[in-house]
Design a protein around this motif. Structure first.
Motif, PDB file in Angstrom:
ATOM      1  N   PHE A 393       1.022  -1.192  -0.081  1.00 15.13           N
ATOM      2  CA  PHE A 393       0.249  -0.016   0.039  1.00 15.13           C
ATOM      3  C   PHE A 393       0.817   1.318  -0.034  1.00 15.13           C
ATOM      4  O   PHE A 393       0.370   2.393  -0.553  1.00 15.13           O
ATOM      5  CB  PHE A 393      -0.809   0.148   1.348  1.00 15.13           C
ATOM      6  CG  PHE A 393      -2.103  -0.761   1.197  1.00 15.13           C
ATOM      7  CD1 PHE A 393      -2.888  -0.501   0.054  1.00 15.13           C
ATOM      8  CD2 PHE A 393      -2.296  -2.071   1.704  1.00 15.13           C
ATOM      9  CE1 PHE A 393      -4.176  -1.541  -0.080  1.00 15.13           C
ATOM     10  CE2 PHE A 393      -3.468  -2.885   1.625  1.00 15.13           C
ATOM     11  CZ  PHE A 393      -4.492  -2.587   0.712  1.00 15.13           C
ATOM     12  N   ASP A 398      -1.133   4.306  -1.327  1.00 13.50           N
ATOM     13  CA  ASP A 398      -2.538   4.404  -0.363  1.00 13.50           C
ATOM     14  C   ASP A 398      -1.932   4.518   0.936  1.00 13.50           C
ATOM     15  O   ASP A 398      -1.716   3.294   1.685  1.00 13.50           O
ATOM     16  CB  ASP A 398      -3.042   3.174  -0.640  1.00 13.50           C
ATOM     17  CG  ASP A 398      -4.451   3.242  -0.239  1.00 13.50           C
ATOM     18  OD1 ASP A 398      -4.721   3.904   0.722  1.00 13.50           O
ATOM     19  OD2 ASP A 398      -5.245   2.478  -0.984  1.00 13.50           O
ATOM     20  N   GLN A 401      -4.687   2.790   3.835  1.00 14.56           N
ATOM     21  CA  GLN A 401      -4.664   1.390   3.876  1.00 14.56           C
ATOM     22  C   GLN A 401      -3.367   0.777   4.882  1.00 14.56           C
ATOM     23  O   GLN A 401      -3.553  -0.190   5.557  1.00 14.56           O
ATOM     24  CB  GLN A 401      -5.083   0.730   2.630  1.00 14.56           C
ATOM     25  CG  GLN A 401      -6.052   1.165   2.045  1.00 14.56           C
ATOM     26  CD  GLN A 401      -7.489   0.752   2.438  1.00 14.56           C
ATOM     27  OE1 GLN A 401      -7.537  -0.116   3.501  1.00 14.56           O
ATOM     28  NE2 GLN A 401      -8.288   0.239   1.677  1.00 14.56           N
ATOM     29  N   LEU A 448      -8.318  -6.744   2.921  1.00 10.40           N
ATOM     30  CA  LEU A 448      -8.018  -5.403   2.325  1.00 10.40           C
ATOM     31  C   LEU A 448      -7.288  -5.537   1.044  1.00 10.40           C
ATOM     32  O   LEU A 448      -7.437  -4.767  -0.010  1.00 10.40           O
ATOM     33  CB  LEU A 448      -7.083  -4.410   3.205  1.00 10.40           C
ATOM     34  CG  LEU A 448      -7.649  -4.115   4.505  1.00 10.40           C
ATOM     35  CD1 LEU A 448      -6.994  -3.139   5.429  1.00 10.40           C
ATOM     36  CD2 LEU A 448      -9.071  -3.308   4.191  1.00 10.40           C
ATOM     37  N   ASN A 452      -8.759  -4.108  -2.624  1.00 14.09           N
ATOM     38  CA  ASN A 452      -7.968  -3.142  -3.492  1.00 14.09           C
ATOM     39  C   ASN A 452      -7.549  -3.935  -4.772  1.00 14.09           C
ATOM     40  O   ASN A 452      -7.586  -3.156  -5.933  1.00 14.09           O
ATOM     41  CB  ASN A 452      -6.484  -2.948  -2.601  1.00 14.09           C
ATOM     42  CG  ASN A 452      -5.485  -2.058  -3.508  1.00 14.09           C
ATOM     43  OD1 ASN A 452      -4.687  -2.717  -4.543  1.00 14.09           O
ATOM     44  ND2 ASN A 452      -5.684  -0.846  -3.538  1.00 14.09           N
TER      45      ASN A 452
END
Length: 464
Positions: A393, A398, A401, A448, A452
């Motif tokens: 991430f 990102d 996250q 997660l 994603n």
């Protein structure tokens, strides 16, 4: 200056089209080797201390270790934040922006390193008591931390610069920065502790000498930075860029800060509930210190793989090559899981033999060591999922996250379990907290990642 490489950045970077497995090997293997050498140095350091100073020496380095983790947290934040922004901007062909991130990042590295050194020197005694020192352990820990604190600026800058060097396309040089200092450290350990009979002081002086050498090698690289020339006028803290660097490195920073807090809570729980058991307080602290060094070997593979993927992830995210982003994660994680399986077998089958490498002790010492390695390290098979996902991430930019994953294993799960479970199960509750937290964090991370990947699929379809 290599003009061919510089021109190549504008025409096409191998990060965007070369086979993923080969790229991972190219960037990750030097990173893994470098980290393995560092882990080997830590283990050798622990072996020397265990054999020369004894159990209290092992416990002392364990008590001082949270401060090293704090320094590493800042190096990860600045190093990964700078390297990720550098790669993302080069992938988007924004070279001037990349230059500003590099200049700001180098300045932040020096600033944080000096601050941590001064802070530790000013508050050394309360820090050690907070980190779980006992009356027997404190004198050794105070001596060790009082000397190694002077090496923290070099440790922080050396680690952070190696990430930027790797992002510039020189993973072997990045590896050399770590290897040379670590090898020198091991040699000086033998000289200072056995030859000069300096005891734990010798280990501390060997440590800071190796860190200084690694720092010098890293600094020399920037005279011939591949992507563009580095000038002194690039240095300085540009607030907007510093904030962006810190944001993108926050997930890794939080991960290490939580690791530091776990180390502190674990030490205090071992001290408290160990005193209520047949093992006492000092044996659990010493064994925990050994296990932390052993765990650093596994972390070398997991984090080395993750950091080796960072340039590939960042560049392809900036270039909108989403399928390559997904494939990079999948390929690296499958390799890391295989390594975790080997580590699990070693800890379950040979716990006593592994412990005996770090010096001798009474039967209770070996009994608790075997119990600790078999229970606390039970889920090392899936250990790599969290650092791999955090760096994924971070690499794609990102931040949110990445922060969630960073907080999950240690913050959301492990620290509460370390506090609550011993109330009902005593010292055994401390040991079983870790594998439970590992499973919960793994489930969250993979959930997660799945979400994603679906998002990347939608973005790819929109671009088409």
């Amino acid at each position: 200056m290599n003009q061919t490489i510089k021109d190549g950045n504008a025409q096409g970077n191998p990060l965007g089209f070369a086979p993923i497995p080969g790229l991972i090997r190219r960037f990750a293997i030097p990173s893994i080797i470098g980290m393995l050498v560092m882990a080997a140095y830590n283990i050798t350091d622990q072996i020397f201390i265990g054999r020369v100073v004894g159990m209290y020496g092992n416990a002392a380095t364990n008590v001082a270790f949270p401060v090293v983790t704090l320094t590493t947290a800042f190096s990860q934040m600045v190093g990964i934040g700078t390297a990720s922004n550098f790669n993302i901007n080069m992938g988007a062909k924004q070279e001037e922006e990349a230059k500003k991130f590099v200049g700001t990042g180098l300045t932040l590295m020096a600033s944080f390193g000096i601050f941590i050194m001064l802070f530790v020197l000013a508050f050394k005694t309360p820090i050690l008591w907070l980190c779980g020192a006992t009356e027997n352990v404190f004198p050794y820990a105070s001596t060790y931390l009082g000397i190694t604190a002077f090496g923290f600026p070099f440790l922080l800058m050396g680690n952070a610069m190696s990430m930027l060097i790797r992002a510039d396309g020189s993973p072997k040089y990045s590896m050399a920065c770590n290897i040379v200092g670590a090898i020198l450290n091991v040699c000086l350990d033998a000289l200072f502790m056995f030859g000069f009979d300096w005891g734990i002081k010798g280990a501390a002086f060997a440590t800071i000498t190796g860190q200084i050498i690694s720092f010098v090698i890293g600094i020399l690289y920037f005279r011939n930075f591949k992507t563009f020339d580095i000038h002194l006028n690039m240095l300085g803290i540009r607030v907007e860029y510093a904030i962006t660097i810190i944001k993108l490195g926050t997930s890794n920073f939080i991960n290490h800060i939580i690791m530091m807090l776990v180390n502190i809570v674990l030490n205090n729980m071992l001290r408290k509930y160990g005193a209520l058991s047949v093992y006492g307080s000092d044996i659990p602290l010493a064994v925990s210190g050994i296990a932390a060094k052993l765990n650093s070997v596994l972390a070398s593979f997991a984090v080395g793989l993750a950091q080796g993927c960072q340039p590939i992830l960042g560049f392809n995210m900036g270039a909108k090559n989403y399928e390559r982003v997904k494939k990079t994660y999948k390929t690296a994680l499958s390799t890391a899981l295989c390594i975790g399986l080997v580590a699990f077998a070693a800890f379950q089958i040979f716990p006593r033999q592994i412990t005996s490498i770090f010096g001798s002790g009474e039967e209770l010492y070996y009994e608790f060591a075997a119990k600790y390695l078999r229970i606390y390290m039970m889920m090392v098979i899936i250990y790599s999922v969290q650092p791999m996902t955090v760096n994924y991430f971070t690499g794609i930019g990102d931040v949110r996250q990445g922060i969630i994953i960073s907080l999950s294993r240690q913050g959301f799960f492990l620290i509460p379990l370390l506090i609550i479970m011993p109330i009902f199960f005593g010292l055994n509750g401390v040991l079983y907290a870790a594998p439970i937290a590992d499973v919960l964090a793994c489930v969250l991370a993979l959930s997660l990642i799945a979400r994603n990947f679906n998002h990347l699929d939608r973005m790819r379809e929109e671009n088409v």
